[in-house]
Design a protein around this motif. Structure first.
Motif, PDB file in Angstrom:
ATOM      1  N   PRO A  36     -10.031  11.393  -9.006  1.00 25.56           N
ATOM      2  CA  PRO A  36      -9.241  10.524  -8.136  1.00 25.56           C
ATOM      3  C   PRO A  36      -8.116   9.933  -8.976  1.00 25.56           C
ATOM      4  CG  PRO A  36     -11.159   9.334  -8.917  1.00 25.56           C
ATOM      5  CD  PRO A  36     -11.215  10.711  -9.543  1.00 25.56           C
ATOM      6  N   SER A  37      -7.191   9.221  -8.366  1.00 27.07           N
ATOM      7  CA  SER A  37      -6.119   8.638  -9.161  1.00 27.07           C
ATOM      8  C   SER A  37      -6.706   7.672 -10.188  1.00 27.07           C
ATOM      9  CB  SER A  37      -5.112   7.946  -8.245  1.00 27.07           C
ATOM     10  OG  SER A  37      -5.789   7.112  -7.338  1.00 27.07           O
ATOM     11  N   ALA A  38      -6.080   7.635 -11.374  1.00 25.18           N
ATOM     12  CA  ALA A  38      -6.646   6.904 -12.521  1.00 25.18           C
ATOM     13  C   ALA A  38      -6.242   5.429 -12.493  1.00 25.18           C
ATOM     14  CB  ALA A  38      -6.203   7.561 -13.823  1.00 25.18           C
ATOM     15  N   ASN A  84     -14.134   0.962 -10.043  1.00 22.68           N
ATOM     16  CA  ASN A  84     -14.601  -0.170  -9.271  1.00 22.68           C
ATOM     17  C   ASN A  84     -14.463   0.115  -7.777  1.00 22.68           C
ATOM     18  OD1 ASN A  84     -15.801  -2.565  -9.307  1.00 22.68           O
ATOM     19  ND2 ASN A  84     -14.041  -3.738 -10.060  1.00 22.68           N
ATOM     20  N   ARG A  85     -14.798   1.326  -7.396  1.00 24.32           N
ATOM     21  CA  ARG A  85     -14.640   1.723  -5.995  1.00 24.32           C
ATOM     22  C   ARG A  85     -15.781   1.168  -5.168  1.00 24.32           C
ATOM     23  NH1 ARG A  85     -12.597   7.633  -3.984  1.00 24.32           N
ATOM     24  NH2 ARG A  85     -10.487   7.398  -4.762  1.00 24.32           N
ATOM     25  N   PRO A  86     -15.478   0.492  -4.075  1.00 26.47           N
ATOM     26  CA  PRO A  86     -16.560  -0.055  -3.260  1.00 26.47           C
ATOM     27  C   PRO A  86     -17.244   1.010  -2.409  1.00 26.47           C
ATOM     28  CG  PRO A  86     -14.432  -0.642  -2.323  1.00 26.47           C
ATOM     29  CD  PRO A  86     -14.158   0.119  -3.582  1.00 26.47           C
ATOM     30  N   ILE A 143      -1.989   0.309  -7.770  1.00 31.29           N
ATOM     31  CA  ILE A 143      -1.123   1.424  -7.382  1.00 31.29           C
ATOM     32  C   ILE A 143      -1.453   2.653  -8.217  1.00 31.29           C
ATOM     33  CG2 ILE A 143       1.275   1.978  -6.826  1.00 31.29           C
ATOM     34  CD1 ILE A 143       1.950  -0.877  -7.633  1.00 31.29           C
ATOM     35  N   SER A 144      -1.225   3.821  -7.626  1.00 34.39           N
ATOM     36  CA  SER A 144      -1.512   5.063  -8.345  1.00 34.39           C
ATOM     37  C   SER A 144      -0.606   5.193  -9.564  1.00 34.39           C
ATOM     38  CB  SER A 144      -1.307   6.256  -7.413  1.00 34.39           C
ATOM     39  OG  SER A 144      -2.277   6.215  -6.411  1.00 34.39           O
ATOM     40  N   PRO A 145      -1.164   5.603 -10.708  1.00 34.10           N
ATOM     41  CA  PRO A 145      -0.426   5.630 -11.963  1.00 34.10           C
ATOM     42  C   PRO A 145       0.378   6.903 -12.158  1.00 34.10           C
ATOM     43  CG  PRO A 145      -2.704   6.205 -12.329  1.00 34.10           C
ATOM     44  CD  PRO A 145      -2.563   6.011 -10.852  1.00 34.10           C
ATOM     45  N   LEU A 149       3.717  11.192  -6.122  1.00 32.89           N
ATOM     46  CA  LEU A 149       3.047  10.930  -4.840  1.00 32.89           C
ATOM     47  C   LEU A 149       1.830  11.824  -4.814  1.00 32.89           C
ATOM     48  CD1 LEU A 149       5.210  11.395  -1.608  1.00 32.89           C
ATOM     49  CD2 LEU A 149       3.478   9.655  -2.073  1.00 32.89           C
ATOM     50  N   GLU A 150       0.743  11.342  -4.258  1.00 35.09           N
ATOM     51  CA  GLU A 150      -0.464  12.167  -4.229  1.00 35.09           C
ATOM     52  C   GLU A 150      -0.262  13.465  -3.437  1.00 35.09           C
ATOM     53  OE1 GLU A 150      -0.876   8.760  -3.811  1.00 35.09           O
ATOM     54  OE2 GLU A 150      -2.742   8.161  -4.848  1.00 35.09           O
ATOM     55  N   SER A 151      -1.172  14.392  -3.643  1.00 36.68           N
ATOM     56  CA  SER A 151      -1.051  15.690  -2.980  1.00 36.68           C
ATOM     57  C   SER A 151      -1.226  15.568  -1.464  1.00 36.68           C
ATOM     58  CB  SER A 151      -2.105  16.653  -3.534  1.00 36.68           C
ATOM     59  OG  SER A 151      -3.404  16.142  -3.310  1.00 36.68           O
TER      60      SER A 151
END
Ligand code: TXA
Ligand code: MG
Length: 308
Positions: free
Chosen positions: A135-137, A46-48, A143-145, A170-172
């Motif tokens: 991308p993060s799921a 659902n990315r705008p 919040i990132s899973p 934490l993301e890369s």
């Protein structure tokens, strides 16, 4: 739905989407070569907006299929991906001989690549033989899973390759090597480690600044001719990009004759690119409804029409 690596491979090969574990967060993965598969990621999240995605590969050799690595980039990738695997994403110029989906890189001339440090996902990429954009799921604004339960909470019952808890969480860290080396995003690899390795300080840019900066937006899909949005018909010598079953017969191309926004998203960059020809003085685009992926399509078209 929890899958084996074989089952995940099968879904991805058919253009489907699978949540995969990495050391940072779970990613929502698809074949990096297929616009239709990448569009499913945007629809599910659902990315705008069409933010460019990171291509996940199993080693430096596969990375070179999608990106151009100079000596410095090779050295850093060899160290932080292969010798001492760390959550580091490198932005490099795109390898134009590759088969990357235009939607995956949102039409940029550069590509973000990383090697995830998770055995299951590496094994999956080995089986696939192609890179996975992920991308993060999670849904946008969630919040990132860091566990499959988080993924399920945010995205419901989607296919998941179970890989336990993400150890980094934490993301890369993202470093841009396509020009003067610059940090685009703080993340799981401490910047001091990178600077120590580089032997100099990294310039700081927020990834968002770079993507949103007007100068960059031109490189973010940059048609060389003007785009006119919400057009009812085309002017003289204008290409006409239609949408939906009611599009007039005069359209040059139709983003989706059935009016399917996911199909339209998948076609957006490749059709704009096909119409970006000197025989046209511009591209007129029919109105796209503002719901679901329509937001992202309109966001992209508005930016493209404003920057020419
Ligand atoms: O740890 C991670 O990196 C996770 C896991 C799943 O691998 N992935 C992740 O993806 O965080 P995502 O889509 O949430 O973040 C990707 C970031 C965005 O900020 C995007 O703007 C940036 O990477 N990016 C992608 N391609 C780029 C490019 N060519 N130039 C600059 N920034 C880029
Ligand atoms: Mg994210």
């Amino acid at each position: 739905m929890v899958l084996s690596i074989d089952q995940a491979h099968k879904i991805l090969k058919q253009g489907g989407v699978v949540a995969v574990p990495t050391e940072t967060v779970y990613g929502l993965a698809a074949d990096c070569r297929r616009d239709d598969a990448v569009a499913k990621i945007y629809a599910l999240k659902n990315r705008p907006k069409f933010n460019p995605l990171i291509v996940h590969v199993n080693n430096l050799e596969m990375a070179k299929r999608y990106g151009l690595f100079n000596d410095l980039a090779c050295k850093i990738a060899q160290h932080f991906w292969m010798d001492k695997p760390m959550p580091l994403t490198l932005v490099v110029p795109k390898n134009n001989e590759n088969e990357l989906s235009l939607l995956a890189t949102a039409g940029l001339e550069t590509v973000a690549i990383r090697v995830p440090n998770h055995l299951k996902t590496i094994e999956l990429i080995n089986q696939c033989g192609f890179g996975l954009v992920a991308p993060s799921a999670n849904r946008s604004n969630h919040i990132s899973p860091t566990s499959s339960a988080d993924v399920r909470k945010s995205l419901g019952d989607i296919p998941i390759l179970e890989g336990g808890r993400c150890l980094v969480g934490l993301e890369s860290t993202i470093v841009d090597l396509s020009g003067t080396p610059a940090l685009l995003r703080y993340g799981g690899l401490p910047i001091e480690d990178i600077e120590q390795y580089f032997g100099f300080k990294l310039a700081l840019h927020s990834s968002n600044d770079v993507i949103k900066a007007p100068g960059m937006m031109k490189r973010h899909y940059a048609p060389s001719i003007p785009i006119r949005i919400n057009a009812v018909n085309a002017g003289m010598n204008e290409a006409f990009l239609g949408f939906g079953p009611d599009a007039p017969a005069s359209v040059t191309l139709n983003l989706s004759a059935k009016g399917d926004l996911s199909e339209a998203a998948a076609n957006l960059f490749s059709m704009l690119s096909a119409l970006d020809r000197s025989c046209y003085c511009g591209i007129a685009v029919m109105p796209i409804p503002n719901y679901g992926l329509g937001y992202a399509i309109n966001d992209r078209l508005e930016r493209a029409s404003a920057t020419v």
